[in-house]
Structures are given as C-alpha cells and as structure tokens.
Design a protein around this motif. Structure first.
Motif, PDB file in Angstrom:
ATOM      1  N   CYS A  43     -29.240   5.466   3.360  1.00 56.42           N
ATOM      2  CA  CYS A  43     -29.375   7.042   3.199  1.00 56.42           C
ATOM      3  C   CYS A  43     -29.841   7.569   4.466  1.00 56.42           C
ATOM      4  O   CYS A  43     -30.546   7.460   5.105  1.00 56.42           O
ATOM      5  N   CYS A  44     -29.447   9.065   4.578  1.00 53.18           N
ATOM      6  CA  CYS A  44     -30.044   9.782   5.615  1.00 53.18           C
ATOM      7  C   CYS A  44     -31.350  10.128   5.104  1.00 53.18           C
ATOM      8  O   CYS A  44     -31.580  10.238   3.804  1.00 53.18           O
ATOM      9  N   PRO A  45     -32.017  10.522   6.011  1.00 56.46           N
ATOM     10  CA  PRO A  45     -33.454  10.813   5.648  1.00 56.46           C
ATOM     11  C   PRO A  45     -33.348  12.336   5.399  1.00 56.46           C
ATOM     12  O   PRO A  45     -32.570  13.233   5.230  1.00 56.46           O
ATOM     13  N   VAL A  46     -34.716  12.775   5.041  1.00 55.26           N
ATOM     14  CA  VAL A  46     -34.869  14.081   4.876  1.00 55.26           C
ATOM     15  C   VAL A  46     -35.543  14.818   6.117  1.00 55.26           C
ATOM     16  O   VAL A  46     -36.787  14.189   6.277  1.00 55.26           O
TER      17      VAL A  46
ATOM     18  N   LEU B 249     -32.733   1.555   1.476  1.00 53.76           N
ATOM     19  CA  LEU B 249     -33.211   2.714   2.415  1.00 53.76           C
ATOM     20  C   LEU B 249     -32.306   3.059   3.425  1.00 53.76           C
ATOM     21  O   LEU B 249     -31.980   4.460   3.810  1.00 53.76           O
ATOM     22  N   TYR B 250     -31.739   1.752   4.154  1.00 55.31           N
ATOM     23  CA  TYR B 250     -31.024   2.296   5.448  1.00 55.31           C
ATOM     24  C   TYR B 250     -29.440   2.807   5.282  1.00 55.31           C
ATOM     25  O   TYR B 250     -29.000   2.944   6.066  1.00 55.31           O
TER      26      TYR B 250
ATOM     27  N   CYS C 187     -24.798  21.177   1.868  1.00 53.49           N
ATOM     28  CA  CYS C 187     -24.871  20.487   3.053  1.00 53.49           C
ATOM     29  C   CYS C 187     -23.483  20.770   4.002  1.00 53.49           C
ATOM     30  O   CYS C 187     -23.582  20.557   5.241  1.00 53.49           O
TER      31      CYS C 187
ATOM     32  N   PHE D 283     -28.696  12.447  -5.599  1.00 51.90           N
ATOM     33  CA  PHE D 283     -27.608  12.265  -4.904  1.00 51.90           C
ATOM     34  C   PHE D 283     -27.487  11.064  -4.273  1.00 51.90           C
ATOM     35  O   PHE D 283     -26.302  10.423  -4.277  1.00 51.90           O
TER      36      PHE D 283
ATOM     37  N   TYR E 262     -23.707   8.818  -5.020  1.00 50.99           N
ATOM     38  CA  TYR E 262     -23.314   8.228  -4.103  1.00 50.99           C
ATOM     39  C   TYR E 262     -23.310   6.584  -4.273  1.00 50.99           C
ATOM     40  O   TYR E 262     -22.396   5.981  -3.995  1.00 50.99           O
TER      41      TYR E 262
ATOM     42  N   CYS F 196     -23.747  10.992   4.884  1.00 48.20           N
ATOM     43  CA  CYS F 196     -25.072  11.273   4.107  1.00 48.20           C
ATOM     44  C   CYS F 196     -25.480  10.109   3.482  1.00 48.20           C
ATOM     45  O   CYS F 196     -26.847   9.651   3.268  1.00 48.20           O
ATOM     46  N   PHE F 197     -24.562   9.112   2.997  1.00 50.70           N
ATOM     47  CA  PHE F 197     -24.892   7.750   2.989  1.00 50.70           C
ATOM     48  C   PHE F 197     -23.918   6.940   3.425  1.00 50.70           C
ATOM     49  O   PHE F 197     -22.838   7.419   3.740  1.00 50.70           O
TER      50      PHE F 197
ATOM     51  N   LYS G 173     -27.078   9.815   9.007  1.00 55.49           N
ATOM     52  CA  LYS G 173     -28.082   8.350   8.915  1.00 55.49           C
ATOM     53  C   LYS G 173     -29.241   8.304   9.909  1.00 55.49           C
ATOM     54  O   LYS G 173     -30.346   8.196   9.293  1.00 55.49           O
TER      55      LYS G 173
ATOM     56  N   VAL H  68     -32.645   1.987  -3.118  1.00 53.19           N
ATOM     57  CA  VAL H  68     -32.929   3.419  -3.569  1.00 53.19           C
ATOM     58  C   VAL H  68     -32.069   3.917  -4.826  1.00 53.19           C
ATOM     59  O   VAL H  68     -32.516   4.169  -5.853  1.00 53.19           O
TER      60      VAL H  68
ATOM     61  N   PHE I 103     -34.452   9.435  13.737  1.00 49.03           N
ATOM     62  CA  PHE I 103     -34.979   7.984  13.893  1.00 49.03           C
ATOM     63  C   PHE I 103     -34.279   7.585  15.280  1.00 49.03           C
ATOM     64  O   PHE I 103     -32.985   7.844  15.492  1.00 49.03           O
TER      65      PHE I 103
ATOM     66  N   HIS J 112     -30.679  14.834   8.547  1.00 43.35           N
ATOM     67  CA  HIS J 112     -29.718  15.895   7.693  1.00 43.35           C
ATOM     68  C   HIS J 112     -30.603  16.727   7.390  1.00 43.35           C
ATOM     69  O   HIS J 112     -31.019  17.228   6.101  1.00 43.35           O
TER      70      HIS J 112
ATOM     71  N   LEU K 270     -32.956  19.024  -3.567  1.00 45.51           N
ATOM     72  CA  LEU K 270     -31.678  18.215  -3.174  1.00 45.51           C
ATOM     73  C   LEU K 270     -30.885  18.447  -4.292  1.00 45.51           C
ATOM     74  O   LEU K 270     -29.627  18.338  -4.191  1.00 45.51           O
TER      75      LEU K 270
HETATM   76  N1  COA Z   1     -33.486   5.685   6.556  1.00 42.75           N
HETATM   77  C1  COA Z   1     -34.679   5.044   7.444  1.00 42.75           C
HETATM   78  N2  COA Z   1     -35.919   5.135   7.137  1.00 42.75           N
HETATM   79  C2  COA Z   1     -36.454   5.880   6.492  1.00 42.75           C
HETATM   80  C3  COA Z   1     -35.465   6.997   5.620  1.00 42.75           C
HETATM   81  C4  COA Z   1     -34.113   6.750   5.699  1.00 42.75           C
HETATM   82  N3  COA Z   1     -33.194   7.469   5.153  1.00 42.75           N
HETATM   83  N4  COA Z   1     -36.288   7.554   4.886  1.00 42.75           N
HETATM   84  C5  COA Z   1     -37.423   7.364   4.886  1.00 42.75           C
HETATM   85  N5  COA Z   1     -37.524   6.360   5.841  1.00 42.75           N
HETATM   86  C6  COA Z   1     -38.782   5.648   6.393  1.00 42.75           C
HETATM   87  C7  COA Z   1     -39.576   6.791   6.791  1.00 42.75           C
HETATM   88  O1  COA Z   1     -39.618   7.260   8.204  1.00 42.75           O
HETATM   89  C8  COA Z   1     -41.151   5.951   6.584  1.00 42.75           C
HETATM   90  O2  COA Z   1     -41.154   5.021   7.527  1.00 42.75           O
HETATM   91  P1  COA Z   1     -42.690   4.385   8.112  1.00 42.75           P
HETATM   92  O3  COA Z   1     -43.339   3.853   6.826  1.00 42.75           O
HETATM   93  O4  COA Z   1     -42.471   3.784   9.220  1.00 42.75           O
HETATM   94  O5  COA Z   1     -43.447   5.958   8.505  1.00 42.75           O
HETATM   95  C9  COA Z   1     -40.823   5.050   5.357  1.00 42.75           C
HETATM   96  O6  COA Z   1     -39.217   4.955   5.318  1.00 42.75           O
HETATM   97  C10 COA Z   1     -41.118   5.824   4.068  1.00 42.75           C
HETATM   98  O7  COA Z   1     -40.806   7.147   3.990  1.00 42.75           O
HETATM   99  P2  COA Z   1     -40.822   8.131   2.790  1.00 42.75           P
HETATM  100  O8  COA Z   1     -40.623   9.652   3.383  1.00 42.75           O
HETATM  101  O9  COA Z   1     -42.103   7.870   2.128  1.00 42.75           O
HETATM  102  O10 COA Z   1     -39.441   7.654   1.904  1.00 42.75           O
HETATM  103  P3  COA Z   1     -39.109   8.023   0.574  1.00 42.75           P
HETATM  104  O11 COA Z   1     -39.019   7.035  -0.457  1.00 42.75           O
HETATM  105  O12 COA Z   1     -39.757   9.316  -0.078  1.00 42.75           O
HETATM  106  O13 COA Z   1     -37.756   8.747   0.705  1.00 42.75           O
HETATM  107  C11 COA Z   1     -35.250   8.220   0.544  1.00 42.75           C
HETATM  108  C12 COA Z   1     -36.679   7.889   1.090  1.00 42.75           C
HETATM  109  C13 COA Z   1     -33.997   7.720   0.957  1.00 42.75           C
HETATM  110  C14 COA Z   1     -35.364   8.636  -0.964  1.00 42.75           C
HETATM  111  C15 COA Z   1     -35.156   9.754   1.012  1.00 42.75           C
HETATM  112  O14 COA Z   1     -35.005   9.632   2.451  1.00 42.75           O
HETATM  113  C16 COA Z   1     -33.843  10.569   0.607  1.00 42.75           C
HETATM  114  O15 COA Z   1     -33.962  11.208  -0.342  1.00 42.75           O
HETATM  115  N6  COA Z   1     -32.818  10.513   1.265  1.00 42.75           N
HETATM  116  C17 COA Z   1     -31.482  11.171   1.018  1.00 42.75           C
HETATM  117  C18 COA Z   1     -31.519  12.791   1.237  1.00 42.75           C
HETATM  118  C19 COA Z   1     -30.320  13.549   0.570  1.00 42.75           C
HETATM  119  O16 COA Z   1     -30.101  13.062  -0.721  1.00 42.75           O
HETATM  120  N7  COA Z   1     -29.818  14.552   1.354  1.00 42.75           N
HETATM  121  C20 COA Z   1     -28.636  15.261   0.731  1.00 42.75           C
HETATM  122  C21 COA Z   1     -27.509  14.300   0.869  1.00 42.75           C
HETATM  123  S1  COA Z   1     -25.964  14.834   0.141  1.00 42.75           S
END
Ligand code: COA
Length: 387
Positions: A209-212, A206-207, A86, A144, A148, A287-288, A331, A200, A185, A335, A128
């Motif tokens: 975490c950063c998204p994918v 969920l909020y 990253c 990850f 975190y 990232c978190f 966030k 998570v 977002f 990311h 990841l």
């Molecule tokens: N923050 C806010 N909303 C999120 C989000 C996030 N991080 N990730 C997903 N969403 C929302 C999506 O937009 C979706 O909304 P909708 O239903 O209104 O369309 C809903 O949540 C479900 O999305 P989905 O993609 O199915 O979520 P998921 O459960 O597969 O993934 C996480 C959620 C948090 C596990 C994923 O975003 C993740 O792994 N994040 C960390 C990435 C990471 O580790 N990066 C490296 C960092 S070192």
C-alpha cells in the motif's frame, strides 16, 4: 509533432508526516518552483494558475483557488481548483498545457497539495472513501485497499505466480525511494519483508500500500516559444491524454484493466506522435503494488499478464531497460493526493535535466507520467522530452 508546452521550474516539499499545514506546504513548493528557474521569473508574469487538491479533512473544500493566489503571491491572477481525486495533479497539468496551447497565456503555475495526517483514523477513512463509488463500494464497507485487493485477487487467479512480482514492485520502489530525500519512506525492504507484513486487504499487505502523506509540489509551465527566456534546459510536454470511466469498478468489463488509462495513453501517444519504444522511463500511479502491473499493461508496455515477467526480469529497476518510478513511486515517496500528479512531473523535470543525483537514470531523454483517480475512474497521461 511540435512541443506543446515547456516546464521551466519545479518545486517539491518533503512528503511524509509533517508539522506544516496545507498553506505552508503550498507556499514552500511554489517558492521552490520560482527559485528553480535558471534565469529567474517575476511572479507578476504568471498569467494563470491551477490548484490540485482534494481538500482532505475539509481544510478548504470550496474556493481553495483563492488560497493558491494568496500563497503564491499572485493577486489578480485567475486561479482554478481542479479536483479529480488522486488524478487531480495530472488533470491540472493538462489544463495548464491546454491554456498555453490555446495561446491565451504564456506562463502558468500548477500546484498540488494535500494535508492528510492531522485527522483521526475514522475521518481519514471517510476522506479516502469519498473518491470511490458510494452506492456499491463505500457504503458496502470497501476501502481503496479493499477495492485494489479485489483487483489483485482476480489478477493472481488469472496469472498464478504474479504475487512474486507484487513483492518486487514494493522492493524496487522502496529501493528507489531510499535515494529520494523528499520521500516519505527512505528505507530499503526485501521481498520477504513484503510477504511477511500484516495483511491490509488480502492479498495486499502493509508494503503493498501507499502511505497516507502530507506534501506539495509545484510547476511553472511556459509556452514553448518563450521557454528560452527562463532556461536553456526546459522540459517539453509533447503529448497529453486524459479520460474518465464508470466510477464503480463493477460497471466495467474487466477487473484487471483500467480503460481510462488505455484511452489516456492512446491520446497522449497520438498527440505526441511517439511510439512506446522511445520512452526512457515511466512514472506510474502505483497506489497499490497491483496498480503498477495494471499500469504497465494498460499503457501498452506489456501484454495482459506479462507485466509480472517484465517486473521480475529487472527491466523496471532503475538500471533496467524501462525504469518505472525512479523517485520511489506512491508506494515509497508517498501519496498526498492532490500533490501526486504534480510530483511525478517534478521527477521528470529532474531526470530529463540530469539533476536527479544518485537516482539519475543515465541517458534519460523521454518520459511518461500516469496519474489515476480512484480505482481507474479517471486517468491522465503526459509525455515529456528533454530540451
Ligand atoms: N507502507 C509502509 N509502511 C507503512 C505504510 C505503508 N503504506 N503505512 C504505514 N506504515 C508504517 C508506519 O510508518 C508505521 O511505522 P513505525 O511503526 O515504524 O512508525 C507503521 O507502519 C504503522 O503506521 P500507521 O500509520 O499506524 O498505519 P495504519 O495501519 O494506520 O495505516 C495503511 C496503514 C496501509 C492502512 C495506510 O497507510 C493506508 O490506508 N494506505 C492507503 C492510502 C490510500 O488508500 N490512498 C488512496 C489510494 S487510491
């Protein structure tokens, strides 16, 4: 201390779940950077280029630098692929600044890209995971978010009440992201939304975490003495610092501090000759949500445990005395791994030229970027001033 390099152009795609593939994203960010140069630039004057990407999903793990030469339209130019998870973007910028400082080149392209959303959930977790420690973390089942989550648990045990600050980091960064048309977002959330979201990796929900995300960003980095050929308002790079540490978190003395961030910041401030009170705003690697608190402490803007009170005081909001992540941060902006460190500099380029629109920080004149690989295994910190 003098300026080390000058940013004279910057481009950015939208971040999010996009139809475009990595080549098209790269091309679009580079075209944007070239088009942004006030007095224009010929691609033939680019002498060197660096590409930051993990190659997520296996799109081009080897020799991605040849793709950069193709998509940038710069055949013949030496291109180098930099992969520091990253933190790839921050290290690519550092390589460009060093090339310019060495006097070997006067115009360098830096581009970062990642295409993450076109792979299955299982492959996403694998890709990841590859940037974390394999022996003690990944094969034990830690994601990850899991790593975190452990850091956050330790921090909350040491500093009761800090959970409110985690919720505030998410709320604030979503508020900033809502004003960024490139953000993944663009919606405001409340602290209650953060607390009420599904977990998570406890205590992170969920909020937290950063998204994918998919996306790309690009910069044109010039030698300071030629910057005026391109623009009257360059953004100067005054300090760069970088450091690496143990890959596994368990090898380090503390769960609530990243020495690599501390070392990188010390080097950046030393090379710039600045002190922290001169910095107008920060772009840190959130990232978190816990990572933003750790960053404030490791970068020297809060004592251990005090980032929580600083955040809850409103100081890190866009209108506060030390705004943090005015673009929404990882966030809310998203990311896309290789693009992130480059994207942080894009925001600095806009803010220090007074071109950040509704999220402009008034009077911004100096900025810091902080880009972390893995859970603190590598870190790059850079300092910028308005021309
Ligand atoms: N923050 C806010 N909303 C999120 C989000 C996030 N991080 N990730 C997903 N969403 C929302 C999506 O937009 C979706 O909304 P909708 O239903 O209104 O369309 C809903 O949540 C479900 O999305 P989905 O993609 O199915 O979520 P998921 O459960 O597969 O993934 C996480 C959620 C948090 C596990 C994923 O975003 C993740 O792994 N994040 C960390 C990435 C990471 O580790 N990066 C490296 C960092 S070192």
């Amino acid at each position: 201390m003098g300026h080390r390099a000058a940013i004279v152009g910057a481009g950015h795609t939208r971040f999010g779940v996009l139809d475009a593939g990595p080549r098209a994203l790269l091309r679009s960010a580079i075209d944007g950077a070239v088009a942004s140069v006030d007095r224009g630039v010929e691609r033939s004057s680019i002498r060197e280029a660096f590409l930051a990407t993990l190659g997520f999903g296996g799109w081009q793990i080897g020799n991605a630098s040849a793709v950069l030469a193709e998509e940038a339209g710069i055949p013949g130019v030496p291109t180098t692929h930099i992969e520091n998870a990253c933190a790839s973007g921050g290290f690519a910028l550092r390589a460009a600044v060093r090339a310019v400082e060495a006097g070997r080149t006067d115009l360098v392209l830096v581009a970062g890209v990642e295409k993450m959303t076109d792979v299955s959930g299982a492959r996403r977790r694998y890709w990841l995971g590859v940037s974390g420690d394999t022996e003690w973390e990944r094969l034990a089942g830690l994601t990850f978010a899991g790593v975190y989550g452990l850091l956050a648990s330790r921090y909350l045990a040491d500093h009761p009440g800090a959970d409110e600050a985690l919720a505030e980091v998410a709320r604030k960064n979503h508020e900033n992201g809502a004003l960024n048309p490139n953000a993944h977002f663009q919606k405001r959330i409340s602290r209650d939304d953060v607390r009420g979201a599904p977990r998570v990796a406890a205590p992170l929900g969920l909020y937290d975490c950063c998204p994918v995300s998919d996306g790309a960003s690009a910069l044109l980095v010039a030698a300071p003495d030629v910057a005026s050929r391109f623009t009257d308002t360059p953004v100067f790079v005054d300090g760069v610092g970088a450091a690496s540490d143990h890959l596994a978190v368990q090898e380090r003395p503390s769960l609530t501090s990243f020495p690599a961030s501390r070392w990188a910041a010390e080097e950046a401030f030393r090379t710039a000759g600045w002190d922290r009170s001169q910095v107008s705003f920060l772009e840190v690697h959130d990232c978190f949500t816990i990572a933003e608190l750790l960053a404030l402490e490791d970068l020297g803007f809060a004592s251990p445990g005090d980032a929580s009170a600083l955040t809850l005081s409103g100081a890190t909001a866009r209108s506060g005395r030390l705004p943090v992540n005015p673009d929404g941060g990882l966030k809310s902006k998203g990311h896309p791994i290789g693009a992130t460190g480059v994207s942080q500099v894009y925001e600095v380029f806009l803010q220090l030229r007074g071109a950040a629109g509704p999220r402009q920080i008034s009077g911004a004149s100096r900025a810091l970027t902080h880009n972390v690989g893995g859970a603190g295994a590598t870190a790059a910190v850079s300092l910028f001033s308005a021309g």
